[in-house]
Design a protein around this motif. Structure first.
Motif, PDB file in Angstrom:
ATOM      1  N   LYS A   1     -13.856  14.055 -13.725  1.00  0.00           N
ATOM      2  CA  LYS A   1     -13.183  13.549 -12.527  1.00  0.00           C
ATOM      3  C   LYS A   1     -12.176  12.449 -12.895  1.00  0.00           C
ATOM      4  O   LYS A   1     -11.064  12.421 -12.364  1.00  0.00           O
ATOM      5  N   GLU A   2     -12.542  11.569 -13.813  1.00  0.00           N
ATOM      6  CA  GLU A   2     -11.628  10.504 -14.247  1.00  0.00           C
ATOM      7  C   GLU A   2     -10.401  11.092 -14.949  1.00  0.00           C
ATOM      8  O   GLU A   2      -9.281  10.627 -14.755  1.00  0.00           O
ATOM      9  N   ARG A   3     -10.624  12.133 -15.738  1.00  0.00           N
ATOM     10  CA  ARG A   3      -9.500  12.789 -16.420  1.00  0.00           C
ATOM     11  C   ARG A   3      -8.540  13.399 -15.406  1.00  0.00           C
ATOM     12  O   ARG A   3      -7.325  13.284 -15.540  1.00  0.00           O
ATOM     13  N   ALA A   4      -9.094  14.056 -14.400  1.00  0.00           N
ATOM     14  CA  ALA A   4      -8.260  14.670 -13.362  1.00  0.00           C
ATOM     15  C   ALA A   4      -7.472  13.600 -12.607  1.00  0.00           C
ATOM     16  O   ALA A   4      -6.282  13.779 -12.307  1.00  0.00           O
ATOM     17  N   THR A   5      -8.119  12.481 -12.306  1.00  0.00           N
ATOM     18  CA  THR A   5      -7.439  11.384 -11.616  1.00  0.00           C
ATOM     19  C   THR A   5      -6.331  10.806 -12.489  1.00  0.00           C
ATOM     20  O   THR A   5      -5.213  10.570 -12.021  1.00  0.00           O
ATOM     21  N   LEU A   6      -6.626  10.568 -13.759  1.00  0.00           N
ATOM     22  CA  LEU A   6      -5.634  10.035 -14.684  1.00  0.00           C
ATOM     23  C   LEU A   6      -4.431  10.969 -14.769  1.00  0.00           C
ATOM     24  O   LEU A   6      -3.280  10.533 -14.667  1.00  0.00           O
ATOM     25  N   LEU A   7      -4.675  12.239 -14.923  1.00  0.00           N
ATOM     26  CA  LEU A   7      -3.604  13.223 -15.022  1.00  0.00           C
ATOM     27  C   LEU A   7      -2.757  13.239 -13.745  1.00  0.00           C
ATOM     28  O   LEU A   7      -1.524  13.230 -13.802  1.00  0.00           O
TER      29      LEU A   7
ATOM     30  N   LEU B   1      -2.375  10.833 -11.522  1.00  0.00           N
ATOM     31  CA  LEU B   1      -1.619   9.584 -11.393  1.00  0.00           C
ATOM     32  C   LEU B   1      -0.455   9.529 -12.384  1.00  0.00           C
ATOM     33  O   LEU B   1       0.649   9.095 -12.023  1.00  0.00           O
ATOM     34  N   LEU B   2      -0.678   9.959 -13.601  1.00  0.00           N
ATOM     35  CA  LEU B   2       0.412   9.960 -14.586  1.00  0.00           C
ATOM     36  C   LEU B   2       1.531  10.893 -14.153  1.00  0.00           C
ATOM     37  O   LEU B   2       2.717  10.568 -14.290  1.00  0.00           O
ATOM     38  N   ARG B   3       1.171  12.056 -13.624  1.00  0.00           N
ATOM     39  CA  ARG B   3       2.200  12.983 -13.126  1.00  0.00           C
ATOM     40  C   ARG B   3       3.016  12.340 -12.013  1.00  0.00           C
ATOM     41  O   ARG B   3       4.232  12.512 -11.954  1.00  0.00           O
TER      42      ARG B   3
ATOM     43  N   GLU C   1       4.774  12.631  -4.532  1.00  0.00           N
ATOM     44  CA  GLU C   1       3.712  11.933  -3.815  1.00  0.00           C
ATOM     45  C   GLU C   1       2.402  12.684  -4.013  1.00  0.00           C
ATOM     46  O   GLU C   1       2.384  13.887  -4.169  1.00  0.00           O
ATOM     47  N   GLY C   2       1.322  11.930  -4.025  1.00  0.00           N
ATOM     48  CA  GLY C   2       0.023  12.524  -4.279  1.00  0.00           C
ATOM     49  C   GLY C   2      -0.682  12.874  -3.042  1.00  0.00           C
ATOM     50  O   GLY C   2      -1.598  13.515  -2.839  1.00  0.00           O
TER      51      GLY C   2
END
Length: 154
Positions: A136-142, A144-146, A153-154
């Motif tokens: 989940k943290e990896r998905a969030t990081l990815l 946000l970086l995108r 916008e997210g």
């Protein structure tokens, strides 16, 4: 999988730098680049050249202009990178069927054969660097970086 130590355990302290996103992105980038270099030590690939080759692999016949757009690289910087990969026998340039001024790019047979191994190496590299993050943290990081580099916008 054995955990390979790829970064210093000591942090920069609790100074003002630790509150700056740019500083933390740069530190994370250094860790990523250093580990990529270790993973690809046998193959002279850098993150940019891997991205180029992977994009051409996914889009055979892509124009160099489109490759620049997709990767966010200026044409003046891309031209020598393409020439380097062509010299190494990994990319082949051809004239566009309808517009001879446009060059389209293809991987050579050698590069197509090596690409699955290189993709596995890239995945192994990311797994090692992101080992301490949950899925989940990896998905969030990815995500946000995108958003940072794309402006979406997210």
């Amino acid at each position: 999988m054995e955990k390979i130590e790829i970064r210093e355990k000591s942090a920069a302290g609790s100074g003002a730098l630790n509150t700056l996103v740019g500083y933390n992105l740069r530190r994370a980038s250094v860790v990523m680049l250093n580990d990529f270099e270790v993973e690809f030590a046998e193959v002279p690939l850098r993150p940019t050249t891997f991205a180029m080759l992977a994009t051409v692999d996914e889009n055979p016949g892509i124009s160099s202009a489109e490759l620049c757009r997709l990767l966010g690289i200026k044409s003046a910087n891309m031209a020598p990178l393409i020439a380097e990969q062509e010299k190494r026998g990994l990319i082949e340039r051809r004239a566009h069927a309808e517009d001879k001024r446009v060059q389209i790019l293809f991987l050579t047979a050698e590069a197509r054969k090596a690409m699955p191994k290189w993709r596995q190496q890239a995945l192994r590299h990311e797994e090692r660097v992101l080992l301490d993050l949950t899925k989940k943290e990896r998905a969030t990081l990815l995500r946000l970086l995108r958003r940072v580099w794309s402006g979406e916008e997210g």
